[in-house]
Design a protein around this motif. Structure first.
Motif, short mmCIF file in Angstrom:
data_model
loop_
_atom_site.label_atom_id
_atom_site.label_comp_id
_atom_site.label_asym_id
_atom_site.label_seq_id
_atom_site.Cartn_x
_atom_site.Cartn_y
_atom_site.Cartn_z
N ARG A 43 -8.55 -3.60 3.05
CA ARG A 43 -7.29 -3.29 2.37
C ARG A 43 -7.16 -3.99 1.01
O ARG A 43 -6.27 -3.70 0.24
CB ARG A 43 -6.10 -3.62 3.28
CG ARG A 43 -5.98 -2.62 4.43
CD ARG A 43 -4.78 -2.87 5.30
NE ARG A 43 -4.98 -3.98 6.22
CZ ARG A 43 -5.52 -3.89 7.43
NH1 ARG A 43 -5.96 -2.70 7.86
NH2 ARG A 43 -5.66 -4.94 8.21
N ASP B 184 -4.87 3.21 -0.23
CA ASP B 184 -5.32 2.60 1.01
C ASP B 184 -5.90 1.21 0.79
O ASP B 184 -6.30 0.54 1.74
CB ASP B 184 -6.35 3.49 1.73
CG ASP B 184 -7.63 3.70 0.92
OD1 ASP B 184 -7.72 3.18 -0.21
OD2 ASP B 184 -8.54 4.39 1.42
N HIS B 185 -5.95 0.78 -0.47
CA HIS B 185 -6.42 -0.58 -0.75
C HIS B 185 -5.97 -0.99 -2.15
O HIS B 185 -5.68 -0.14 -3.00
CB HIS B 185 -7.96 -0.64 -0.70
CG HIS B 185 -8.61 0.00 -1.87
ND1 HIS B 185 -8.77 1.37 -1.99
CD2 HIS B 185 -9.13 -0.53 -3.03
CE1 HIS B 185 -9.35 1.65 -3.14
NE2 HIS B 185 -9.59 0.52 -3.78
N LEU C 76 0.83 -1.20 0.00
CA LEU C 76 0.00 0.00 0.00
C LEU C 76 0.87 1.25 0.00
O LEU C 76 0.53 2.26 -0.64
CB LEU C 76 -0.94 -0.01 1.20
CG LEU C 76 -1.96 -1.15 1.24
CD1 LEU C 76 -2.85 -1.02 2.48
CD2 LEU C 76 -2.81 -1.19 -0.02
#
Length: 277
Positions: free
Chosen positions: A146, A111-112, A105
């Protein structure tokens, strides 16, 4: 229809073995029209941070936003790595998965990811306790937001059958090297269809150079005013594969994407299906 099929892109751009060229080639692939990128947190074969640099350039110029893209990366066991590990080798496997994801990340400045793939089971033959631990840790990464989907690469039909027999959640994506001489991985492809997984191929061209020169392929290419490589990619889609290309050539990138416009007859698909296996 499964969530994977709803979210699956049309074509993946693969970033293995590109080293210092990675940022420029990722940016080029995005300019040409790719919107799905495949990488791995395995410095031995991938430069994941370089993928992030290429993405950053595309974001900076306004070419794409993160929401436009499908990003796929992988967790790789230590035996598949070199000394540049993305996790503490003394940590538990579960912690290694979490550390590898956190590193990915950071590399990709997101963030994912859209898909998190186990880069091959620990054994070439059986689904092991180590695999079960890693898979559960990957599920926790998914449940924490995630990643959206989970996948597995370099996997055998036996692995998937053992997972199914244990009522283990099956991968949304299965990514394998696909050989015509082995029937285009037919048995595993059929398992994927039965269980609504999406089959991703890699090395489709490099693993099947002899097929590209096969007379029926040349004839189909001439009829469609296309390249033999485009016929193979059109065939892959027709039998339910999600194609991946790793070409470094801009014109080949354009040709590969243009193969999406080629529709093969059922007879042509059957002829290619049985051409070498």
């Amino acid at each position: 229809m499964s969530e994977a099929r709803l979210r699956a892109p049309e074509f993946l751009y693969g970033t293995a073995w590109k080293e210092d060229r990675t940022p420029a080639l990722v940016a080029l692939a995005l300019r040409v029209g790719f919107r799905a990128i495949d990488t791995a947190n395995q410095r031995r074969h991938y430069f994941e941070a370089g993928v992030g640099q290429g993405l950053a350039e595309a974001y900076r110029t306004g070419l794409v936003t993160r929401a436009d893209l499908f990003l796929q990366t992988k967790f790789t066991y230590q035996r598949g790595q070199d000394h540049r590990l993305p996790y503490d080798p003394g940590a538990s496997l579960s912690d290694q998965v979490a550390q590898s994801m956190a590193s990915s990340l950071e590399h990709l400045a997101t963030d994912h990811v859209d898909s998190y793939v186990l880069h091959g089971p620990s054994s070439n033959y059986d689904w092991t306790e180590d695999d079960a631990e890693v898979w559960e840790a990957m599920r926790k990464e998914r449940d924490a937001g995630r990643t959206r989907l989970l996948g597995m690469s370099n996997v055998s039909l036996r692995h998937l059958q053992q997972m199914a027999a244990d009522s283990t959640e099956l991968p949304a994506f299965v990514q394998n090297r696909c050989y015509a001489r082995l029937g285009w991985d037919r048995a595993l492809r059929l398992f994927c269809i039965e269980h609504t997984s999406v089959y991703q191929e890699f090395s489709l061209l490099t693993a099947n150079q002899e097929v590209l020169r096969h007379p029926p392929i040349a004839s189909l290419a001439a009829t469609a005013n296309a390249m033999p490589t485009q016929i193979i990619f059109a065939f892959a889609r027709a039998i339910g594969m999600l194609p991946l290309t790793g070409t470094s050539n801009a014109e080949h990138m354009r040709q590969d994407l243009a193969s999406r416009e080629i529709a093969l007859s059922a007879e042509a698909v059957q002829a290619i299906e049985t051409i070498a296996g």
